[in-house]
Design an enzyme around this catalytic site. Structure first.
Site, PDB file in Angstrom:
ATOM      1  N   SER A   1       2.394   2.177  -4.838  1.00 52.61           N
ATOM      2  CA  SER A   1       2.138   0.878  -4.553  1.00 52.61           C
ATOM      3  C   SER A   1       1.814   0.165  -5.678  1.00 52.61           C
ATOM      4  O   SER A   1       2.164  -1.129  -5.748  1.00 52.61           O
ATOM      5  CB  SER A   1       0.791   0.830  -3.481  1.00 52.61           C
ATOM      6  OG  SER A   1      -0.198   1.611  -3.985  1.00 52.61           O
TER       7      SER A   1
ATOM      8  N   TYR B   1      -3.299   3.975   2.406  1.00 57.62           N
ATOM      9  CA  TYR B   1      -3.324   4.185   3.815  1.00 57.62           C
ATOM     10  C   TYR B   1      -4.673   5.302   4.330  1.00 57.62           C
ATOM     11  O   TYR B   1      -5.086   5.150   5.299  1.00 57.62           O
ATOM     12  CB  TYR B   1      -2.130   5.206   4.349  1.00 57.62           C
ATOM     13  CG  TYR B   1      -2.301   5.738   5.520  1.00 57.62           C
ATOM     14  CD1 TYR B   1      -2.217   5.048   6.666  1.00 57.62           C
ATOM     15  CD2 TYR B   1      -2.634   6.990   5.618  1.00 57.62           C
ATOM     16  CE1 TYR B   1      -2.547   5.331   8.121  1.00 57.62           C
ATOM     17  CE2 TYR B   1      -2.914   7.507   7.105  1.00 57.62           C
ATOM     18  CZ  TYR B   1      -2.705   6.652   8.298  1.00 57.62           C
ATOM     19  OH  TYR B   1      -2.799   7.317   9.396  1.00 57.62           O
TER      20      TYR B   1
ATOM     21  N   TYR C   1       0.684  -1.238   0.054  1.00 57.85           N
ATOM     22  CA  TYR C   1       0.172  -0.064  -0.070  1.00 57.85           C
ATOM     23  C   TYR C   1       0.847   1.302  -0.066  1.00 57.85           C
ATOM     24  O   TYR C   1       2.075   1.367   0.397  1.00 57.85           O
ATOM     25  CB  TYR C   1      -0.874   0.017   1.212  1.00 57.85           C
ATOM     26  CG  TYR C   1      -0.337   0.167   2.646  1.00 57.85           C
ATOM     27  CD1 TYR C   1      -0.412   1.719   3.118  1.00 57.85           C
ATOM     28  CD2 TYR C   1       0.187  -0.873   3.173  1.00 57.85           C
ATOM     29  CE1 TYR C   1       0.498   1.752   4.278  1.00 57.85           C
ATOM     30  CE2 TYR C   1       0.948  -0.392   4.636  1.00 57.85           C
ATOM     31  CZ  TYR C   1       1.088   0.731   5.016  1.00 57.85           C
ATOM     32  OH  TYR C   1       1.696   1.117   6.238  1.00 57.85           O
ATOM     33  N   CYS C   2       0.280   2.467  -0.216  1.00 54.77           N
ATOM     34  CA  CYS C   2       0.880   3.592  -0.483  1.00 54.77           C
ATOM     35  C   CYS C   2      -0.135   4.660   0.240  1.00 54.77           C
ATOM     36  O   CYS C   2      -1.015   4.087   1.040  1.00 54.77           O
ATOM     37  CB  CYS C   2       1.500   4.073  -1.730  1.00 54.77           C
ATOM     38  SG  CYS C   2       0.043   4.555  -2.988  1.00 54.77           S
ATOM     39  N   TRP C   3       0.017   5.936  -0.049  1.00 51.85           N
ATOM     40  CA  TRP C   3      -1.166   6.709   0.422  1.00 51.85           C
ATOM     41  C   TRP C   3      -2.490   6.705  -0.029  1.00 51.85           C
ATOM     42  O   TRP C   3      -3.345   6.553   0.789  1.00 51.85           O
ATOM     43  CB  TRP C   3      -0.696   8.390   0.199  1.00 51.85           C
ATOM     44  CG  TRP C   3      -1.457   9.337   0.390  1.00 51.85           C
ATOM     45  CD1 TRP C   3      -2.216  10.250  -0.294  1.00 51.85           C
ATOM     46  CD2 TRP C   3      -1.835   9.800   1.795  1.00 51.85           C
ATOM     47  NE1 TRP C   3      -3.081  10.959   0.259  1.00 51.85           N
ATOM     48  CE2 TRP C   3      -2.914  10.900   1.651  1.00 51.85           C
ATOM     49  CE3 TRP C   3      -1.761   9.156   3.042  1.00 51.85           C
ATOM     50  CZ2 TRP C   3      -3.340  11.366   2.874  1.00 51.85           C
ATOM     51  CZ3 TRP C   3      -2.082   9.643   4.372  1.00 51.85           C
ATOM     52  CH2 TRP C   3      -3.095  10.861   4.153  1.00 51.85           C
TER      53      TRP C   3
END
Length: 352
Positions: free
Chosen positions: A104, A125, A96-98
């Site tokens: 991601s 996130y 995952y990323c933001w």
């Protein structure tokens, strides 16, 4: 290629299992908060993220993407060498990323192309953060709260620790907040987490509790140091819980505080600096006297005066505005010795 997506609810609702949860955001983003159990494998570090962001805002999206792609590609190659080369074919990562976008996606695609059963978190996130906020509101009312109140130094935190050692469910808010909940509450070796991290830690703790069993917690004001309790939790601890009051004699309280705050006795100037914050409430002369006692090493006298002139009056004042609907049960402790605390803990568990 084995790349699928999953929602935050499925990822943490028992539907999915993973061998690794990989946060590809920058170290600063990771430090602010992250998913439980996550490791930080950034595809852009803090400086690189700032560089790409500057290009995005000051030049163009196209130039930012070109530069970002070059940096991300190099970092992904390094991450594969450092962390992935020895993983078996059956390895199942969640990435995952933001917002579940390019950072991601880039790493997840490479992992999937290798042959790993890779999942990417939808919404990243940001979606997880929404889940935490929503579930904190929903989870808190499910539990039977037993709230420990009492004067400063009466052994509430130690009693919570004894309860946990005896198998009770305990929510240690001051432990999660890295703060003891007063002007002297900062811990010397642990900075407080940010608000988002604190809420994630509370959410994670609640997920591990059984709603059919009581949860013991210390009464707190709305704020613990710089952090604020989630609204639903603050409301439940004030108005929807079975209250307990821990009582201990002044001499025993002074002895316990001398142990818990021994780090101040090793550096009186740190304590003197903290005491300065009491000037508005207790006046310059009173604070100056306490600072003098600290510098002279007159710890029993200092602690006694702090209890009798500051902390106990604050506690008595707060009691006038408490909203508990039922009279509190009194837990009498002779001292803070382990045997005393263990016996009190067993009694409380038996009565719960």
């Amino acid at each position: 290629m084995s790349l699928t997506t999953t929602t935050a609810a499925d990822a943490f609702g028992g539907q999915d299992t993973y061998d690794a949860v990989i946060d590809v955001r920058s170290p600063a983003e990771f430090a602010e908060d992250h998913l439980p159990g996550a490791v930080n494998w950034p595809v852009l570090d803090d400086a690189e993220r700032a560089e790409v962001g500057t290009l995005y805002t000051q030049v163009s999206t196209f130039e930012a993407r070109k530069r970002g792609a070059a940096i991300v590609s190099r970092n992904i190659a390094r991450l594969i060498d450092e962390h992935v080369a020895d993983q078996p074919r059956e390895w199942r990562p969640l990435v995952y990323c933001w917002r579940g976008g390019q950072r991601s996606g880039s790493f997840a695609i490479v992992l999937a192309q290798i042959g790993f059963r890779t999942r990417q978190l939808q919404g990243g996130y940001k979606a997880f953060r929404s889940l935490v906020r929503e579930e904190l509101e929903a989870l808190v009312p499910r539990f039977q709260w037993r709230v420990l109140g009492g004067r400063t130094g009466s052994g509430k935190t130690r009693l919570l620790q004894a309860l946990a050692a005896e198998g009770a469910q305990v929510l240690d808010l001051e432990g999660l907040a890295a703060h003891r909940g007063s002007v002297l509450g900062d811990l010397p070796d642990r900075p407080q987490p940010g608000q988002k991290r604190f809420e994630t830690l509370v959410w994670q703790a609640l997920h591990g509790f059984d709603p059919s069993r009581p949860v013991f917690v210390e009464r707190e004001s709305r704020r613990i140091g710089k952090l604020q309790l989630p609204d639903a939790l603050h409301e439940s601890l004030r108005n929807g819980a079975r209250p307990l009051v821990v009582e201990m004699g002044l001499e025993a309280r002074i002895r316990l505080l001398s142990e818990d705050y021994a780090f101040f006795m090793r550096d009186a100037e740190v304590l003197c600096d903290r005491l300065q914050a009491l000037t508005e409430l207790r006046g310059k002369a009173g604070v100056a006297r306490w600072q003098g006692l600290a510098r002279a090493g007159e710890w029993p006298t200092l602690l006694t005066e702090l209890m009798q002139q500051h902390y106990d009056p604050l506690y008595d004042h707060a009691l006038k505005f408490a909203h508990d609907e039922q009279a509190p049960e009194v837990v009498q402790l002779q001292d803070g010795d382990p045997a005393t605390l263990a016996g009190a803990a067993r009694k409380l568990i038996g009565a719960a």
